[in-house]
Design an enzyme around this catalytic site. Structure first.
Site, PDB file in Angstrom:
ATOM      1  N   ASP A  60       0.857  -1.191   0.000  1.00 26.87           N
ATOM      2  CA  ASP A  60       0.000   0.000   0.000  1.00 26.87           C
ATOM      3  C   ASP A  60       0.887   1.232   0.000  1.00 26.87           C
ATOM      4  O   ASP A  60       2.107   1.125  -0.196  1.00 26.87           O
ATOM      5  CB  ASP A  60      -0.939  -0.028   1.212  1.00 26.87           C
ATOM      6  CG  ASP A  60      -2.318   0.516   0.875  1.00 26.87           C
ATOM      7  OD1 ASP A  60      -2.428   1.733   0.656  1.00 26.87           O
ATOM      8  OD2 ASP A  60      -3.274  -0.283   0.812  1.00 26.87           O
ATOM      9  N   HIS A  98      -4.053   5.714   4.055  1.00 28.42           N
ATOM     10  CA  HIS A  98      -4.690   4.598   3.368  1.00 28.42           C
ATOM     11  C   HIS A  98      -4.108   3.260   3.814  1.00 28.42           C
ATOM     12  O   HIS A  98      -4.837   2.335   4.185  1.00 28.42           O
ATOM     13  CB  HIS A  98      -4.539   4.764   1.847  1.00 28.42           C
ATOM     14  CG  HIS A  98      -5.366   3.804   1.045  1.00 28.42           C
ATOM     15  ND1 HIS A  98      -4.935   2.534   0.706  1.00 28.42           N
ATOM     16  CD2 HIS A  98      -6.624   3.924   0.519  1.00 28.42           C
ATOM     17  CE1 HIS A  98      -5.872   1.915   0.009  1.00 28.42           C
ATOM     18  NE2 HIS A  98      -6.912   2.739  -0.121  1.00 28.42           N
ATOM     19  N   SER A 111     -11.031  -0.884  -1.244  1.00 23.96           N
ATOM     20  CA  SER A 111      -9.768  -0.963  -0.505  1.00 23.96           C
ATOM     21  C   SER A 111      -9.959  -1.589   0.861  1.00 23.96           C
ATOM     22  O   SER A 111      -9.025  -2.195   1.407  1.00 23.96           O
ATOM     23  CB  SER A 111      -9.167   0.438  -0.329  1.00 23.96           C
ATOM     24  OG  SER A 111      -8.636   0.909  -1.543  1.00 23.96           O
TER      25      SER A 111
END
Length: 738
Positions: free
Chosen positions: A53, A79, A300
């Protein structure tokens, strides 16, 4: 499970986000039945989840206490931190927890510490490192986007590029239909073909031991799958262990069934056959502080739920290869809300429908952890060879064994398998099939015993009333063993009054005997042959000898010896076998019978049998040591109690019981990664926990020549040779012959 961290995932999604006409309150963890896995004690402990990521806040409360391996450089980014906390965040009673909170993490920033950059060579190296360090799953909550339009780069875009390059040749364009796909990808992303060849090779290597998870695009109107998520469409070998994640928000009806699914991302599209849906509206960790969390939605955050689920399944089924774990998620997904456009055959009769919008449907951990398809014992020595019902290898204990086999298997674990080859543990006592007494046969035996004998077995009564009678030679008779055998001094059956075998020879209605007797002044000699017929053929056959002697005018004794060969049983013990092998046994026994006529109408009797059985194994019983067994009975018979033609018999009896012996039982215990079944041998004692003692009372009267009435009652202490069991029965038989 920390309830607060589970409840923290209860969120309300407004109609602008979901597209529904109203706000929907949901809990993503409840939706996938994570609570079932947690109730089973699963946390993913000992398993490693690899995540690629943008970056990770390693000091965040949900990550700081975990075993974390960082590959390359790293920067703290929202994220990646969010994804990591959903996959495996700490379960500590604060904030949120990960789906597999006990799992370790292998973390890679795709830019090697620079979240704005990415290069394929770094992705390949990270994938290889995760593979070497034993990661069971790699999570990829990212995709490629156009720098100009911001749209996702799709499989259709790649196919257009290929078509353009192949169909528009020029001097500097050497692409043909035979050009490797890695070269087209390199051209698209302005990298070398060698880099893409290495990356695909490392992904292929990873899918041989783990599962690769990719998030689908979040653009709901995309008409083609994200290119990176759809790599198996270009490299089919990756399909062995690859899954694409789609974001869906479920609504439920009053019965708890999914009534509608609101899609919040692109569809599965070309990846439908290896695509799953889950609720991506969750709370996860952020970088604003070490205890910061926020609510967000997207594929995600579906992907790490799938990755965490793989870790949980890997803990639950440690012998299953990763590809099998993923098959379980596909084959058990809830697809009740979708109209299938195709099916995938997972083998052994397990198929599952999918469509291009939601793939195989909604992730269901409970269903994945439970048996899929049929469940039973393996048909072959490999878990993938199919299963048969447990009854096909069951063991039925004979009455002589009582509760010995069940006791011997108490606490012993055995494995059963489902149609996908997963093994589950049950108590081996499930193998033992209880044998119920055939009360109808007992009643028939009781009813047929219509003669009030003035003498007992010791007198060879079918030849006459007195042993001393000179017959002038041998005499012959045939009939049911229950009558002929008793008359020759073998064990008294009780005429149906009692349950349980009285001797090594079955005295059922299908056992017939042929006997010959020679009698002289004070002794006699008898021989008989017998055979037991059942619906399956001859069940047993044997022979016996007995010698009778008058010790005193009113006291007679008989000594006997018998041999019985059984097919399919050993003293009533049977073992089913998938390959049609069956038990066989040879039993021999010495017997004694005695009768004392105290006075006219009053006599006393006693019988005893002691013997040994040698038998072969069958099914899961691989061997049986020689078993010693015994039986005895004693009683008193009084005639002329209320009428000249009546009689009352009082009896004390122990049915046939194993006194010493053991057996070896070989049970399946699990499987190897290639599916080979593993077994373990257990030796069990065949001696039951107690001794059954029967107390019986029988009354019989002949009203007329063709009319009789029989009444009987029996009380059994430690019934079935089982400590503390108490049983009783009563029988009435009225008979009239026309």
């Amino acid at each position: 499970m920390q309830v607060g961290e589970f409840i923290a995932q209860t969120v309300t999604v407004g109609p602008l986000t979901s597209g529904a006409r109203h706000a929907i309150t949901s809990n993503a963890y409840s939706d996938i039945n994570l609570h079932y896995a947690r109730a089973a004690g699963l946390t993913g402990a000992g398993k490693t989840i690899a995540i690629i990521d943008d970056g990770f806040s390693l000091s965040h409360n949900d990550l700081s206490k975990k075993k974390v391996t960082v590959f390359g450089g790293n920067t703290a980014e929202d994220h990646g931190t969010f994804v990591a906390t959903i996959a495996a965040g700490n379960q500590d009673g604060n904030g949120v927890m990960g789906v597999a909170s006990g799992a370790d993490l292998h973390l890679t920033s795709w830019g090697d510490g620079d979240a704005t950059k990415s290069n394929t060579a770094h992705l390949a190296a990270a994938t290889s490192d995760a593979s070497r360090k034993g990661a069971i799953v790699q999570n990829n909550s990212w995709g490629y986007f156009s720098e100009i339009s911001g749209a996702s780069i799709t499989l259709a875009d790649y196919n257009t590029l290929v078509s353009d390059l192949v169909n528009s040749p020029s001097e500097d364009n050497t692409f043909t239909n035979d050009t490797p796909a890695e070269a087209f990808l390199a051209r698209y992303f302005d990298e070398s073909a060698e880099v893409w060849t290495d990356y695909v090779s490392k992904l292929d290597e990873f899918t041989k031991q783990g599962v690769v998870v990719f998030a689908q695009s979040n653009f709901e109107d995309d008409l083609s799958s994200s290119l990176i998520a759809a790599l198996p469409e270009i490299f089919p070998e990756l399909k062995r262990s690859w899954v694409v994640a789609v974001n869906g928000l479920p609504e439920y009806d009053a019965a708890g069934n999914i009534s509608e699914m609101h899609r919040l991302s692109a569809r599965c599209l070309e990846t439908a056959q290896y695509c799953l849906t889950a609720n991506g509206s969750v709370r996860g960790g952020t970088t604003s502080s070490d205890s910061a969390y926020k609510l967000d939605t997207g594929t995600s955050f579906v992907a790490p739920q799938i990755s965490g689920s793989i870790a949980l399944l890997a803990e639950a089924f440690p012998a299953l290869p990763a590809a099998d774990l993923l098959k379980r998620l596909f084959a058990s997904a809830n697809n009740s809300f979708l109209t299938a456009s195709g099916t995938v055959d997972f083998g052994n009769g397990v198929t599952h429908g999918y469509n291009e919008e939601f793939g195989h449907g909604f992730l269901d951990l409970k269903a994945a952890l439970l048996p899929i398809g049929n469940v039973g014992v393996p048909d072959t020595n490999n878990a993938y060879g199919g299963v048969a019902p447990l009854s096909e290898v069951s063991v039925a204990a004979g009455t002589a064994h009582g509760d010995a086999i069940r006791n011997g298997l108490r606490g012993v674990a055995m494995a059963i398998y489902d149609s996908l080859g997963a093994n589950f543990t049950i108590d081996a006592r499930a193998l033992v099939e209880e044998q119920s007494q055939d009360f109808g046969a007992r009643l028939a035996n009781f009813q047929s015993d219509t003669t009030v004998k003035t003498s007992t077995a010791a007198s060879y009564s079918f030849m006459g009333n007195e042993l001393s009678q000179d017959t002038g030679g041998f005499q012959f008779v045939s009939g049911a063993f229950s009558e002929v055998g008793e008359d020759l001094g073998f064990m008294r059956s009780g005429g149906g009054l009692f349950s349980g075998d009285s001797s090594i020879v079955s005295d059922g209605p299908g056992t017939m005997a042929f006997a010959t007797v020679k009698k002289s002044d004070s002794h006699g000699f008898g021989a008989l042959a017998f055979v037991e017929h059942t619906s399956d053929g001859v069940a047993s056959a044997g022979f016996g000898f007995s010698a009778a002697r008058t010790i005193a005018p009113d006291l007679t004794s008989v000594f006997g010896f018998s041999v019985n060969g059984e097919a399919g049983t050993a003293l009533g013990l049977s073992a089913e076998s998938l390959d049609d092998e069956s038990l066989s046994a040879a039993s021999s026994a010495f017997s004694f019978a005695g009768e004392w006529t105290y006075q006219q109408g009053l006599s006393f009797f006693a019988n005893a049998e002691l013997g040994m059985t040698v038998s072969s194994g069958a099914g899961y019983i691989t061997s049986l040591d020689p078993a010693l067994h015994s039986a005895f009975s004693a009683g008193m018979k009084v005639g002329g109690v209320f009428a000249k033609s009546d009689a009352v018999t009082f009896s004390l009896r122990q049915p046939l019981r194993v006194e010493q012996g053991s057996a070896t039982v070989r049970l399946p215990t699990g499987r190897m990664e290639d599916g080979t079944i593993s077994y373990a041998a257990h030796e069990i004692d065949l001696t039951p926990s107690a001794r059954q003692l029967d107390f019986g009372l029988r009354y019989h009267i002949d009203f007329l020549e063709n009319t009789s009435l029989g009444l009987g009652a029996a009380l059994s202490v430690n019934e079935g040779h089982t400590q503390g069991n108490l049983g009783g029965s009563g029988i009435l038989a009225f008979r009239h012959r026309f």
